[in-house]
Enzyme design. Structure first.
Site, PDB file in Angstrom:
ATOM      1  N   ARG D 101     -44.380  17.746 -22.895  1.00  0.00           N
ATOM      2  CA  ARG D 101     -43.518  16.595 -22.605  1.00  0.00           C
ATOM      3  C   ARG D 101     -44.103  15.288 -23.158  1.00  0.00           C
ATOM      4  O   ARG D 101     -43.395  14.474 -23.743  1.00  0.00           O
ATOM      5  CB  ARG D 101     -43.334  16.493 -21.074  1.00  0.00           C
ATOM      6  CG  ARG D 101     -42.266  15.537 -20.610  1.00  0.00           C
ATOM      7  CD  ARG D 101     -40.853  16.003 -20.894  1.00  0.00           C
ATOM      8  NE  ARG D 101     -40.315  15.390 -22.090  1.00  0.00           N
ATOM      9  CZ  ARG D 101     -39.546  16.002 -22.963  1.00  0.00           C
ATOM     10  NH1 ARG D 101     -39.165  17.227 -22.772  1.00  0.00           N
ATOM     11  NH2 ARG D 101     -39.137  15.376 -24.049  1.00  0.00           N
ATOM     12  N   LYS D 136     -41.412  -7.087 -30.637  1.00  0.00           N
ATOM     13  CA  LYS D 136     -40.503  -6.442 -29.691  1.00  0.00           C
ATOM     14  C   LYS D 136     -40.774  -4.938 -29.644  1.00  0.00           C
ATOM     15  O   LYS D 136     -40.011  -4.129 -30.194  1.00  0.00           O
ATOM     16  CB  LYS D 136     -39.049  -6.735 -30.071  1.00  0.00           C
ATOM     17  CG  LYS D 136     -38.710  -8.202 -29.877  1.00  0.00           C
ATOM     18  CD  LYS D 136     -37.333  -8.592 -30.356  1.00  0.00           C
ATOM     19  CE  LYS D 136     -37.147 -10.107 -30.222  1.00  0.00           C
ATOM     20  NZ  LYS D 136     -35.929 -10.606 -30.867  1.00  0.00           N
ATOM     21  N   LYS D 168     -43.133 -22.529 -33.270  1.00  0.00           N
ATOM     22  CA  LYS D 168     -41.695 -22.501 -32.975  1.00  0.00           C
ATOM     23  C   LYS D 168     -41.199 -23.881 -32.561  1.00  0.00           C
ATOM     24  O   LYS D 168     -41.979 -24.825 -32.450  1.00  0.00           O
ATOM     25  CB  LYS D 168     -41.430 -21.516 -31.834  1.00  0.00           C
ATOM     26  CG  LYS D 168     -41.832 -20.103 -32.120  1.00  0.00           C
ATOM     27  CD  LYS D 168     -41.249 -19.162 -31.084  1.00  0.00           C
ATOM     28  CE  LYS D 168     -41.584 -17.727 -31.459  1.00  0.00           C
ATOM     29  NZ  LYS D 168     -40.904 -16.762 -30.605  1.00  0.00           N
ATOM     30  N   GLU D 198     -41.475 -21.343 -37.914  1.00  0.00           N
ATOM     31  CA  GLU D 198     -40.096 -20.909 -37.719  1.00  0.00           C
ATOM     32  C   GLU D 198     -39.199 -22.121 -37.963  1.00  0.00           C
ATOM     33  O   GLU D 198     -39.294 -23.112 -37.234  1.00  0.00           O
ATOM     34  CB  GLU D 198     -39.940 -20.384 -36.282  1.00  0.00           C
ATOM     35  CG  GLU D 198     -38.625 -19.723 -36.006  1.00  0.00           C
ATOM     36  CD  GLU D 198     -38.509 -19.276 -34.550  1.00  0.00           C
ATOM     37  OE1 GLU D 198     -39.127 -18.256 -34.181  1.00  0.00           O
ATOM     38  OE2 GLU D 198     -37.835 -19.981 -33.773  1.00  0.00           O
ATOM     39  N   ASP D 219     -34.960 -18.985 -39.497  1.00  0.00           N
ATOM     40  CA  ASP D 219     -34.451 -18.429 -38.246  1.00  0.00           C
ATOM     41  C   ASP D 219     -32.931 -18.545 -38.146  1.00  0.00           C
ATOM     42  O   ASP D 219     -32.396 -19.648 -38.005  1.00  0.00           O
ATOM     43  CB  ASP D 219     -35.120 -19.166 -37.077  1.00  0.00           C
ATOM     44  CG  ASP D 219     -34.717 -18.556 -35.751  1.00  0.00           C
ATOM     45  OD1 ASP D 219     -34.582 -17.327 -35.687  1.00  0.00           O
ATOM     46  OD2 ASP D 219     -34.535 -19.325 -34.780  1.00  0.00           O
TER      47      ASP D 219
END
Lengths: 280, 280, 280, 280, 280, 280
Positions: D101, D136, D168, D198, D219
């Site tokens: 598993r 992410k 940013k 950014e 962006d």
């Protein structure tokens, strides 16, 4: 809790809690919001004994919920009678239900050891001898069990293999003589460490003293051998009797004048004292 | 070692060795090159008992020196007599001197538990009942002590708070009724977990059965109550007797037909068995 | 956060933060004293979904700075609409900038799972069946993902290999028959653990019931097989349907009367929900 | 496994195994000696995809039993078809049943990511642009998921907050201007770290170039803005497009001449690929 | 490596490697398959000194790749000349490139300490005195630095606060007198631990001897005070001189007849020895 | 403490305390209740230097007792004179006696590095060059030593092997040319990582610039070579001089116009600054 570093204690207690809790106490999980109810509980002795570990019980509950309040009724080192409340705790049901078993498992074991220690201490309390533990402690629990020995009125032998050298028959055989063994080992270890020589007969006692051993451990000697060894070694080294000592033979051995009697009896023959927690 | 994951075992044994060794065994350090001498040693029983932990002793020495060779003479679960060699080990003096105490501390405790378990198992071996342990185990040693129970012929109760729900008086009080408690807790926990209900009287037994509890734990009931409970619950749930059970009362309880008898006696009343290691 | 132990959660969250932070967030380091400015931020949903993990987000920021204050606007288990603020946080820029990504990565994954779970739960909400997860969870995130399943209205299957036995075709093949497998495995594991038998056909269902399995898992059976199995097994064991179940086939399966439908769909088909944090 | 340190991988895999195993796999425990039987198993693809994680599967089984032999049939980075065997393993039943598993959970997730990455890579393979990941990633799995991106033909963006500075809007707001932000941050961080800015519009692109930013992240810009930015910045800095990029819009963005397209799509939209293990 | 437990050493070395490697050495990652090329390298001394840490260098490379073969040319404790090869290593480029810096950082520091120690040892080698270290060691490196002291011909003072009691002015002030302090502390600590008393004047030396201190540490005393203290205390306790001792004043102090001279000079004044690794 | 994550710092400091404390400070244990007395102490400089580590000292004492109050008198980065109090602490004797040595060991090492760094920084403070450290740091102390470099006015080179690629002669040899090496390595690593090329001559400088290296490291070049390299590379890449640079040769090298001078001198030639703690 003399001799215990708080964060080290906390980390160990937390690992004990993790062993029991795993990801979560599923029964308590099933209580939902009700597990946040405030409850009061008491730990009650069901037999006579010596207290050891009250502050540890307190920490177990605090680790589960910092707002839990514990009141140690019988301080560590004092005796309790059957039926006596030794500790009270007040807090969220969640913390008390989850910590109960770990707290008791530790407390019952430690009180068992303190009680066994006190049993021996009392048998020789009028004599200038101290009762010491050994390295025969439950794996992972040494600092707690040695603390319990102190609670029972005993003193501690070395903590482990790192803080004191102990020369046994095997070491002597390897080096050929007691003095050679002492000399070689002394030259290799920190000069701040004591050297104990485990002696099987008086001849070895004499050699160990000549080698300026710090502690002469008389291993399973007869009473007359012990008496002789004390005569030879008193004030030249600490004289320690060891080997199969328990309530049946401690008194006569102590009467020979040894400084220390060390025995595994106080740990390996200790059963858990009967203590239970009841939620009010 | 059924039920023990090798790396988990090794990590635990290593932490036990670290507790004893600290930075190093200074006596062995003093031996210098001589500590690399090959030696042979035997672990000998000084009393009768049931073996538990031989493979753990083997791992202790292997962790200290992978070239150490251990021969388990008495397999786990078998009995030994006083004077019998239970295990032989051959390897560098260093590994054997450093691992001796940790190996024995664990082995003596586990054999003590296996022996106590077997004592009870034998008393009821002609009856269709099993002896189970509890969560009354030494903190940090649960998987080993539960293994020892299996070596003694017992079975294991839940491993911790995470793998089975156990509803006690406190939980019932919080929810108001046995059935409410079962229903609420069942809805919150994994459906793969069993629910045990600790029952103080026959009325609670009936309610627990109605709530489809998986296990009915009869807590400190009289023999006649137990007999009644078995009559009512047999084949509807597992019937477990619990509470202060030992050699003095196990036989009549077993004779009432319960499936399981669980008792802390086999762990908290176990003293260490007398086993010692001698270097040849 | 029912079913999550606070310190276990904190330790896991901290390891996630360490993965992202390494020795330090160098951009924030470049802000110098300005990183101590107080800021407010909101997490806003960009799609519809079910909340899961709000208290975890709160802990992430608290671990970075205990003075951060988080307000969970949408409690776990409730639904949110696109554009809705689900959580507000106020604290030092440092904590919010450093924790943002970890908090969102966890929240988006958990909301994704809760939302997928709710999707299935709703399809059968008028029927007496529960939706359960499997062990198909992201390595290292099981307790969080199983928590998300509960947020979505599902229930949990076993937590791992340790809290429930599951007998599959391989096990049956090894033992030769379903009943032999059940009997042998039952005798070796804690009696407090349930036994699930994965059945491929009705014959195995019958055998598993005879062996008194606790849970009968119907693996990839046809609707008529499922209906038969329910007829045979209802109230004798928990009947669980499993194998490739998703929104396309869950309703007819549920209508056959099974107790549980377990499916990996709710975890392995879950994409991250679109949620973003904006500093005000 | 380029970019993965073997012991770090092993430690992580072991923690994944521990999450699933707890103290032990009780079903396998129930097999007793039969769990030592030698078996063969295959991992078969049920859908088309890109392989990622074969050597990790191999390590999972080796950690459980060093004598397990794994044969990776489809190397990482190559594609497979439905029905194709991607990996074979031969060893003790115990290791294969216990590791199945965890091995699949990891492999299915990683193949899912590699496959999503390849999907985008193919859409622009005739253009001089690279597809990069983001931060992410699933908490705790970053190094594995970034490895899967490489298997799919993508490149890696920064590993975490520690190896590259990313300025940013919030940082710019705090300092008052793009150039001030770059200057201040550059002076505080290792001179060996790149600085990404950014940019929300062309004005910021100009400022970032004047501040000698290493990477200009565009962006959520329109195609014409991107074209302008490329014109201004090409060969002065790396030009990266970012923000909501997926298969629907990647081609036109790539055609504007950017060097890098980074997107969370390849991780947060990746579902698990369908792969299963069958014991022969 | 006397006095170092292998697994403890490995764990520490691994943490040093992790500090330098993080997730991976990206330059080596860039080499791809070429990083598996076999290479040979040598560590060459660029100045004169005493070797300390060769086996540690060997372990560093083995941890990165067990197939790396290291040949220690100059054994620990021996001296080397500028230009001399002290160690050769042969293995995959990957292991050698990744381990080089950690291996050298440790080796250069340890050789620096061994060399400083030998410098002092030689100044008094005709006298019956030993040079001891202090607790002034780099945090996290104590066992290695104390090992280097032994390589340089020195002996070790206590390892930490746990293996020997050291009574200083603050302790004496708290108890009111030297003897009271000794007595109280002796009664609380393991009887196996030595007690050192740091004496500021001869009066304290007399008191410490009356209290049967094991070691009399003469703190910053004049030569005549030291001479007096030796006269009074010789053979009653170990006489240790301490406080600001270095090459400029060690000889006359040693000539007063003290048993031990302890000094932080050998650790806190040690710079790194110049050693470099070159790939052939 | 810019660039240090609080919990990471605490965990490291705690491990340093554990190294010194073991199970407990037995001397302090001997003080019993008296160890809870409140005391005041000061850390005084005995030589001139630059402060680095005050907040770390504060954390050491707080970890031992959260109620300890520390006042940093000389902030990190500022200079102190001999005799100056740099830090005051007030708290229980227990915490101060137990933490003193660890606090000083760390502080003395860090002040030593900051002071060495400032020594070089001052020699070139009128020139547009920065002084950078290397990876020649004490194993386990890198983040602290790099912090000390910043306190001394220096800047940091890469943190480890993971955050920047550094191409050396061995890598160039493996690939055959500087440009090939850059190209291959660039394609394999995160595009967010800089590439440094260590150049032995001007030809390599030219190639590295053609390959668009981010940083050109001039390794042990002559002044005229450095001057040429600066002429060629200025504003195309960061120009860094390295190799055997110290107070004797830093000025002329800096005058050639390099951007960065990196040197191990500031760490491996740093001895501990003389600072001591006295209890009032």
């Amino acid at each position: 809790m003399r001799g215990l570093v708080p964060w080290d204690v906390d980390r160990r207690l937390q690992s004990f809690l993790e062993e029991d809790l795993g990801f979560d106490d599923i029964t308590t999980q099933g209580l939902g919001e009700l597990s946040l109810n405030l409850v009061q509980a008491e730990i009650v002795a069901k037999s006579e004994g010596v207290m050891a570990g009250g502050p540890l019980v307190s920490r177990v509950f605090s680790l589960l919920d910092p707002e839990t309040v514990t009141q140690v009724v019988v301080p560590d080192g004092e005796t309790f009678k059957p039926g006596q409340i030794v500790l009270k705790v007040k807090g969220r049901a969640r913390a008390i239900l989850m910590g109960e078993r770990v707290a008791l498992n530790l407390l019952q074991r430690l009180c068992g050891i303190a009680t066994k220690t006190k049993e021996l201490v009392k048998l020789v309390e009028d004599l200038p001898v101290k009762i010491a533990d050994t390295r025969k402690t439950s794996p992972g629990l040494r600092i707690f069990e040695k603390y319990a020995v102190r609670c029972g009125g005993g003193v501690n032998h070395r903590l482990g293999l790192y803080d004191c050298a102990l020369i046994k028959d095997n070491h002597i055989a390897i080096f050929g003589s007691v003095q050679k063994a002492i000399e070689q080992i002394r030259s290799a270890i920190p000069f701040t460490a004591k050297i104990v020589v485990e002696c099987a007969d008086l001849d070895q006692v004499v050699q160990a003293l000549q080698g300026r051993a710090d502690i002469i451990m008389l291993d399973n000697m007869s009473l007359s051998q012990i008496r002789q060894a004390v005569k030879i070694g008193k004030n030249k080294a600490i004289i320690e009797a060891s080997g199969g000592i328990g309530p049946h033979n401690i008194r006569p051995i102590a009467e020979q004048g040894v400084d220390i009697i060390s025995t595994g009896y106080i740990t390996h023959q200790a059963i858990w004292l009967d203590l239970s927690l009841s939620v009010k």
